[in-house]
Scaffold this motif. Structure first.
Motif, PDB file in Angstrom:
ATOM      1  N   VAL A  11      24.582  29.956   1.314  1.00 44.82           N
ATOM      2  CA  VAL A  11      23.803  30.342   0.142  1.00 44.82           C
ATOM      3  C   VAL A  11      23.651  29.137  -0.761  1.00 44.82           C
ATOM      4  CG1 VAL A  11      25.848  31.130  -1.137  1.00 44.82           C
ATOM      5  CG2 VAL A  11      23.588  32.088  -1.677  1.00 44.82           C
ATOM      6  N   GLN A  12      22.567  29.065  -1.473  1.00 43.63           N
ATOM      7  CA  GLN A  12      22.364  27.974  -2.415  1.00 43.63           C
ATOM      8  C   GLN A  12      23.158  28.229  -3.694  1.00 43.63           C
ATOM      9  OE1 GLN A  12      18.086  27.591  -2.986  1.00 43.63           O
ATOM     10  NE2 GLN A  12      17.980  26.019  -1.396  1.00 43.63           N
ATOM     11  N   ALA A  13      23.482  27.173  -4.375  1.00 48.70           N
ATOM     12  CA  ALA A  13      24.165  27.294  -5.661  1.00 48.70           C
ATOM     13  C   ALA A  13      23.367  28.203  -6.585  1.00 48.70           C
ATOM     14  CB  ALA A  13      24.339  25.921  -6.291  1.00 48.70           C
ATOM     15  N   GLY A  14      24.091  29.095  -7.253  1.00 47.46           N
ATOM     16  CA  GLY A  14      23.447  30.075  -8.116  1.00 47.46           C
ATOM     17  C   GLY A  14      23.107  31.373  -7.418  1.00 47.46           C
ATOM     18  N   GLY A  15      23.243  31.389  -6.103  1.00 41.06           N
ATOM     19  CA  GLY A  15      22.917  32.576  -5.341  1.00 41.06           C
ATOM     20  C   GLY A  15      24.057  33.573  -5.283  1.00 41.06           C
ATOM     21  N   SER A  16      23.843  34.631  -4.512  1.00 40.65           N
ATOM     22  CA  SER A  16      24.810  35.730  -4.421  1.00 40.65           C
ATOM     23  C   SER A  16      25.112  36.071  -2.975  1.00 40.65           C
ATOM     24  CB  SER A  16      24.245  36.981  -5.115  1.00 40.65           C
ATOM     25  OG  SER A  16      24.019  36.754  -6.484  1.00 40.65           O
ATOM     26  N   LEU A  17      26.304  36.575  -2.767  1.00 45.93           N
ATOM     27  CA  LEU A  17      26.726  37.126  -1.480  1.00 45.93           C
ATOM     28  C   LEU A  17      27.636  38.307  -1.745  1.00 45.93           C
ATOM     29  CD1 LEU A  17      27.736  34.137   0.853  1.00 45.93           C
ATOM     30  CD2 LEU A  17      25.864  35.744   1.213  1.00 45.93           C
ATOM     31  N   ARG A  18      27.677  39.225  -0.810  1.00 42.82           N
ATOM     32  CA  ARG A  18      28.626  40.324  -0.890  1.00 42.82           C
ATOM     33  C   ARG A  18      29.480  40.335   0.365  1.00 42.82           C
ATOM     34  NH1 ARG A  18      27.375  46.761  -1.338  1.00 42.82           N
ATOM     35  NH2 ARG A  18      26.963  46.480   0.889  1.00 42.82           N
ATOM     36  N   MET A  33      44.783  45.779  -2.875  1.00 42.61           N
ATOM     37  CA  MET A  33      44.088  44.888  -1.963  1.00 42.61           C
ATOM     38  C   MET A  33      43.516  43.724  -2.747  1.00 42.61           C
ATOM     39  SD  MET A  33      42.404  47.049   1.061  1.00 42.61           S
ATOM     40  CE  MET A  33      42.254  45.488   1.891  1.00 42.61           C
ATOM     41  N   ALA A  34      43.283  42.636  -2.052  1.00 46.84           N
ATOM     42  CA  ALA A  34      42.848  41.434  -2.738  1.00 46.84           C
ATOM     43  C   ALA A  34      41.964  40.579  -1.844  1.00 46.84           C
ATOM     44  CB  ALA A  34      44.057  40.619  -3.177  1.00 46.84           C
ATOM     45  N   PHE A  67      32.160  37.595 -10.309  1.00 46.35           N
ATOM     46  CA  PHE A  67      32.593  38.324  -9.111  1.00 46.35           C
ATOM     47  C   PHE A  67      33.029  39.729  -9.510  1.00 46.35           C
ATOM     48  CE2 PHE A  67      34.086  34.586  -6.185  1.00 46.35           C
ATOM     49  CZ  PHE A  67      32.899  33.926  -6.450  1.00 46.35           C
ATOM     50  N   THR A  68      32.785  40.671  -8.608  1.00 46.87           N
ATOM     51  CA  THR A  68      33.243  42.042  -8.824  1.00 46.87           C
ATOM     52  C   THR A  68      33.885  42.565  -7.552  1.00 46.87           C
ATOM     53  OG1 THR A  68      31.426  42.462 -10.376  1.00 46.87           O
ATOM     54  CG2 THR A  68      32.574  44.376  -9.477  1.00 46.87           C
ATOM     55  N   ILE A  69      35.129  43.013  -7.674  1.00 51.00           N
ATOM     56  CA  ILE A  69      35.837  43.608  -6.548  1.00 51.00           C
ATOM     57  C   ILE A  69      35.759  45.122  -6.692  1.00 51.00           C
ATOM     58  CG2 ILE A  69      38.086  43.526  -7.721  1.00 51.00           C
ATOM     59  CD1 ILE A  69      39.352  42.975  -4.951  1.00 51.00           C
ATOM     60  N   SER A  70      35.516  45.795  -5.570  1.00 51.55           N
ATOM     61  CA  SER A  70      35.380  47.249  -5.621  1.00 51.55           C
ATOM     62  C   SER A  70      35.659  47.827  -4.247  1.00 51.55           C
ATOM     63  CB  SER A  70      33.987  47.652  -6.096  1.00 51.55           C
ATOM     64  OG  SER A  70      33.000  47.198  -5.169  1.00 51.55           O
ATOM     65  N   ARG A  71      35.551  49.150  -4.172  1.00 52.24           N
ATOM     66  CA  ARG A  71      35.831  49.836  -2.912  1.00 52.24           C
ATOM     67  C   ARG A  71      34.705  50.806  -2.619  1.00 52.24           C
ATOM     68  NH1 ARG A  71      41.003  53.939  -1.869  1.00 52.24           N
ATOM     69  NH2 ARG A  71      40.227  54.832   0.075  1.00 52.24           N
ATOM     70  N   LEU A  79      35.085  45.536  -1.127  1.00 52.30           N
ATOM     71  CA  LEU A  79      33.905  44.711  -1.345  1.00 52.30           C
ATOM     72  C   LEU A  79      34.212  43.599  -2.347  1.00 52.30           C
ATOM     73  CD1 LEU A  79      31.365  47.652  -1.779  1.00 52.30           C
ATOM     74  CD2 LEU A  79      31.798  46.346   0.295  1.00 52.30           C
ATOM     75  N   LEU A  80      33.471  42.513  -2.230  1.00 48.74           N
ATOM     76  CA  LEU A  80      33.506  41.458  -3.240  1.00 48.74           C
ATOM     77  C   LEU A  80      32.075  40.985  -3.464  1.00 48.74           C
ATOM     78  CD1 LEU A  80      35.352  39.709  -5.064  1.00 48.74           C
ATOM     79  CD2 LEU A  80      35.228  37.942  -3.280  1.00 48.74           C
ATOM     80  N   GLN A  81      31.521  41.361  -4.589  1.00 40.36           N
ATOM     81  CA  GLN A  81      30.193  40.894  -4.961  1.00 40.36           C
ATOM     82  C   GLN A  81      30.348  39.571  -5.700  1.00 40.36           C
ATOM     83  OE1 GLN A  81      27.077  42.210  -4.307  1.00 40.36           O
ATOM     84  NE2 GLN A  81      26.298  40.318  -5.247  1.00 40.36           N
ATOM     85  N   MET A  82      29.694  38.551  -5.186  1.00 40.97           N
ATOM     86  CA  MET A  82      29.816  37.211  -5.768  1.00 40.97           C
ATOM     87  C   MET A  82      28.452  36.752  -6.252  1.00 40.97           C
ATOM     88  SD  MET A  82      32.376  35.451  -2.968  1.00 40.97           S
ATOM     89  CE  MET A  82      31.148  35.423  -1.681  1.00 40.97           C
ATOM     90  N   ASN A  83      28.345  36.500  -7.530  1.00 38.36           N
ATOM     91  CA  ASN A  83      27.095  36.037  -8.137  1.00 38.36           C
ATOM     92  C   ASN A  83      27.279  34.651  -8.723  1.00 38.36           C
ATOM     93  OD1 ASN A  83      25.948  38.586  -7.580  1.00 38.36           O
ATOM     94  ND2 ASN A  83      26.662  39.408  -9.525  1.00 38.36           N
ATOM     95  N   SER A  84      26.180  33.975  -8.916  1.00 36.26           N
ATOM     96  CA  SER A  84      26.191  32.629  -9.526  1.00 36.26           C
ATOM     97  C   SER A  84      27.181  31.713  -8.814  1.00 36.26           C
ATOM     98  CB  SER A  84      26.536  32.735 -11.016  1.00 36.26           C
ATOM     99  OG  SER A  84      25.607  33.555 -11.691  1.00 36.26           O
ATOM    100  N   LEU A  85      27.104  31.684  -7.522  1.00 29.65           N
ATOM    101  CA  LEU A  85      28.047  30.900  -6.725  1.00 29.65           C
ATOM    102  C   LEU A  85      27.884  29.407  -6.966  1.00 29.65           C
ATOM    103  CD1 LEU A  85      27.909  33.029  -3.491  1.00 29.65           C
ATOM    104  CD2 LEU A  85      30.015  32.364  -4.676  1.00 29.65           C
ATOM    105  N   LYS A  86      29.003  28.705  -6.854  1.00 28.54           N
ATOM    106  CA  LYS A  86      29.048  27.260  -7.102  1.00 28.54           C
ATOM    107  C   LYS A  86      29.454  26.541  -5.819  1.00 28.54           C
ATOM    108  CE  LYS A  86      30.697  28.282 -11.774  1.00 28.54           C
ATOM    109  NZ  LYS A  86      31.783  28.077 -12.768  1.00 28.54           N
ATOM    110  N   PRO A  87      29.007  25.310  -5.634  1.00 27.77           N
ATOM    111  CA  PRO A  87      29.369  24.581  -4.413  1.00 27.77           C
ATOM    112  C   PRO A  87      30.876  24.473  -4.199  1.00 27.77           C
ATOM    113  CG  PRO A  87      27.581  23.472  -5.547  1.00 27.77           C
ATOM    114  CD  PRO A  87      28.042  24.573  -6.460  1.00 27.77           C
TER     115      PRO A  87
END
Length: 118
Positions: A11-18, A33-34, A67-71, A79-87
């Protein structure tokens, strides 16, 4: 408990992944869980945790607000929603579970690679 993590990718910097972690086995024994991550050449570090029964979350300072952790209860999935990712967040991400009464995370998934390009 068996854990299977997936969802990583490029993903590019600033992008999101789950990320997802499928949980199976003796899930009634799970207290918490972690997600952890390990960057190349660095030690594994804590990212976020979640009380398996729901409610309590904890994040490392660097991911708070992004980031948001949830079930997903229906699918027994962490789940781990990751936004605004950094290199610098390029790493292998692992899910882990901790049993009631255990001081450590006892079971680990195989990891999923997240690569953030600048």
């Amino acid at each position: 408990v068996q854990l299977q993590a997936f969802g990583g990718g490029l993903v590019q910097a600033g992008g999101s992944l789950r990320l997802s972690c499928i949980v199976s086995g003796h899930t009634l024994n799970i207290a918490r869980m972690a997600w952890f991550r390990q960057a190349p050449g660095k030690e594994r570090e804590f990212v976020a945790s979640f009380t398996w029964s729901g409610g309590s979350t904890n994040y490392t300072d660097s991911v708070k607000g992004r980031f948001t952790i949830s079930r997903n209860n229906a699918k027994n999935t962490l789940l781990l929603q990751m936004n605004s990712l950094k290199p610098e967040e390029t790493a292998v991400y692992y899910c882990a579970s901790r049993r009631y009464g255990s001081p450590n995370y006892d079971d680990w998934g195989q990891g999923t690679l997240v690569t953030v390009s600048s």
